[in-house]
Design an enzyme around this catalytic site. Structure first.
Site, PDB file in Angstrom:
ATOM      1  N   ASP A   1       2.277   4.778   1.386  1.00 54.42           N
ATOM      2  CA  ASP A   1       1.201   4.036   2.024  1.00 54.42           C
ATOM      3  C   ASP A   1       1.324   4.048   3.548  1.00 54.42           C
ATOM      4  OD1 ASP A   1       0.050   3.467  -0.384  1.00 54.42           O
ATOM      5  OD2 ASP A   1       0.799   1.417  -0.526  1.00 54.42           O
TER       6      ASP A   1
ATOM      7  N   THR B   1      -2.246  -6.743  -0.196  1.00 52.58           N
ATOM      8  CA  THR B   1      -1.238  -6.356  -1.179  1.00 52.58           C
ATOM      9  C   THR B   1       0.058  -5.899  -0.511  1.00 52.58           C
ATOM     10  OG1 THR B   1      -2.029  -4.069  -1.267  1.00 52.58           O
ATOM     11  CG2 THR B   1      -3.025  -5.628  -2.796  1.00 52.58           C
TER      12      THR B   1
END
Length: 271
Positions: A66, A175
């Site tokens: 990510d 998140t």
């Protein structure tokens, strides 16, 4: 709502590749070979810390986690990113390394779904606004001290906090660090952002969920602090400095090759 659209078959003819330096070169060769056999031109391949990618590409493949996806979004602003997950979480990625050839085949044969997630606008003082896809983190500079921060929303003073700092996060970023600090998981289609205090020195504190028209101002009352956008190298701020945050009109575009839903990704990643 989070905007969804499709890249139709035949629309991806020119691509770029951003690869983490930790990814084995063999995977890069596999991807390049698969794209070449499909008649796709690779305009450029670059590491994640090499800025300013070319504009004329239809899609950007991202090999990494990510963090690499976030850095690729800065290299190629506004372009569709399709991630091959080599990280630990991979919430933003669209395929796994073992399914790379299959994923490229599906992209060229069937197209892919693209989801757009709103970014944050962040401004220090009277400087130009900058954007963050995940979060903006205001953090105390010295481990043994705490920061004093005055918080205002929509021009109205709310409270003064003594804490380690604050996280302002998009639904996509909810998140990440914000979740670890006790913030909520926010659905990707929500037009909002969250403000989460980090280790507040208070008996009662709660994260705030703020609408797209709300501008938050964080003012350092005393002591220096650090500000980082999407995990990039932090900059130092001083007492009296202000940070303003709002939901941006800009978005990050993420491609998916599988049957992906927000809550399916939450379940797969965290549960």
């Amino acid at each position: 709502m989070t905007s969804c659209r499709r890249l139709e078959p035949g629309s991806v003819r020119r691509v770029a590749i951003v690869a983490s330096r930790k990814v084995d070169a063999g995977y890069l060769k596999r991807l390049e070979g698969t794209l070449g056999r499909g008649g796709v031109e690779i305009v450029e391949t670059r590491p994640e810390d090499d800025p300013d990618g070319r504009d004329q590409v239809d899609l950007v493949f991202v090999l990494g986690g990510d963090g690499t996806m976030l850095r690729a979004s800065r290299i190629y602003p506004g372009k569709v990113l399709l991630g091959v997950n080599f990280g630990r979480v991979g919430f933003m990625s669209g395929m796994l390394p073992e399914h790379m050839e299959e994923g490229v085949g599906k992209l060229l044969r069937d197209g892919i779904e693209v989801q757009e997630y709103r970014k944050l606008d962040v401004r220090v003082g009277e400087e130009a606004w900058r954007t963050a896809a995940n979060d903006a983190v205001l953090l105390k500079k010295r481990p043994h001290q705490i920061a004093s921060v005055d918080v205002s929303v929509g021009g109205e003073e709310l409270f003064a906090f003594r804490c380690d700092g604050f996280i302002a996060a998009t639904p996509l970023g909810s998140t990440a660090y914000a979740l670890s600090a006790g913030g909520p998981i926010v659905s990707g289609d929500a037009r909002c952002y969250v403000l989460v205090p980090i280790a507040p020195h208070a008996l009662v504190s709660r994260p705030l969920v703020l609408g797209e028209e709300q501008v938050t101002e964080l003012r350092l009352v005393e002591r220096d602090a650090l500000l980082s956008l999407d995990g990039e190298e932090p900059r130092e701020l001083h007492a009296g400095d202000t940070v303003r945050v709002r939901l941006s009109a800009e978005s990050v575009k993420i491609g998916r090759t599988d049957d992906w839903t927000w809550w399916r990704a939450v379940r797969r990643t965290f549960l």
